[in-house]
Design an enzyme around this catalytic site. Sequence first.
Site: not given
Lengths: 269, 269
Positions: B124, B166, B193
Amino acid sequence: MKILMPIGGALDHENPHIMREFVERSGGAQARIVILPQASALAETGSHYVHQCLSLGAGQVISLEFRQRHAADTTENLDAIEEASGIFFTGGAQMRITQLIGGTRLADALYRAYLRGCVIAGTSAGASVLSKTMIAYGKSGPTPRERIVQCSPGLGFTDRFVFDQHFRQRDRWGRLIYVVCTHPGVLGIGIDEDTAAIIEDEQHIRVYGKGAVTILDGRTISESNVAEVEAGRPVAVGHLTAHVLTAGCTYDCVNGNAHITVVPSLSDE
Amino acid sequence: MKILMPIGGALDHENPHIMREFVERSGGAQARIVILPQASALAETGSHYVHQCLSLGAGQVISLEFRQRHAADTTENLDAIEEASGIFFTGGAQMRITQLIGGTRLADALYRAYLRGCVIAGTSAGASVLSKTMIAYGKSGPTPRERIVQCSPGLGFTDRFVFDQHFRQRDRWGRLIYVVCTHPGVLGIGIDEDTAAIIEDEQHIRVYGKGAVTILDGRTISESNVAEVEAGRPVAVGHLTAHVLTAGCTYDCVNGNAHITVVPSLSDE
């Protein structure tokens, strides 16, 4: 020696002292200069600089006039860059340069030219594109604020610096502080109009021209809330180091220690 | 070999197949892993990953818990990076990492670790910081628009790529296309993800995990109006090349020519 020469825009064409320095550093009568006018929307920009450099004694000067990506990688263009001793990016809009030249073989040739000692100069938009991350556009004002500045990948000769131009004239302290807060390892270089920062080997900076070069060193920052602040709010920062250097001043950045030489005001006129 | 391992966030902790791959590539029982939890606002993030890596068989794992710039460059921290075989940046907010670590001696040590073959992974926010110019934040949506994305300088292991995470779950095609339009030499890597892109020597990419890695190659772009468009308007672009690759697929990028291997869908479960 690797040489970058970002210029703050609004070059004085009556007294072209900055362009004279560029021509001389590129070899004077032996210079082979390439103008890249892609940032400009005006058709005559390239030929203007060709004539100016010739009038200042440059040996050979050409302008690469392509405006389409597919026209960047001609043998003629690539050869011109391979043989250049000086390359000059004009002003305009910096993203026009990166979207046309980024990812082409010409971009690779430009980087090789830099590594072998070709002088890489650019004014205004042409200064912005010299870094890996560039200021694409933004707002004026003295206070750093969330969303005051929009960055994008530059043409990318160096990741040590980020350049801003028309610095004092367009009131750009806020946006340059913001960028330095986001990554304090990047030195912020704010260049006034008709002023140049001549950078040797990404280390030694000499100021040339009428205005000042403002250097923002974030390595001393104790803390800031840049990662938390939202919705256009001002950013807080502590212990940012700033230098405002005028003609003849130098800045040496070795192993993270800056050595500054401040000289009395000089007149170029 | 230099290895980057950007991960798209939302790691599956029930079935930690991505973290297992990271531990194995870092040396398994011989691994010396350093967790950097600075992106996270939660105090327990570092110790969570320490325990997970140990449970997956890693030899040594520590988390460097500093949250102030002046605490980055301790001998203990620098030694840990010098000796590391794997480094992992957790998720959170990417600018927390760059504003804390950018410009420190620790940042230099991290880059040296990358060059000597230490595996550099991040999930992330930790994936975003791996590039020279990073996506700091932005809006969702399928269409590239002016101001859809805010970039800033990343920690900067590579200038070949920009990473988004994401990717499918937060509908981020628009903002990644925008960045690639601004500089078509930067490959856009959009990672879903619980999915990783394992990048060897900035050239060979292997997809690992449950989702897809979307690769946007702007070198084929014929033209776009990204330098002209204003005020939140959509950006037009022609001939952008996109690849959507799932587990086991590879992408080889040599001399500007991409070689893709697409494999039938694999199950990791």
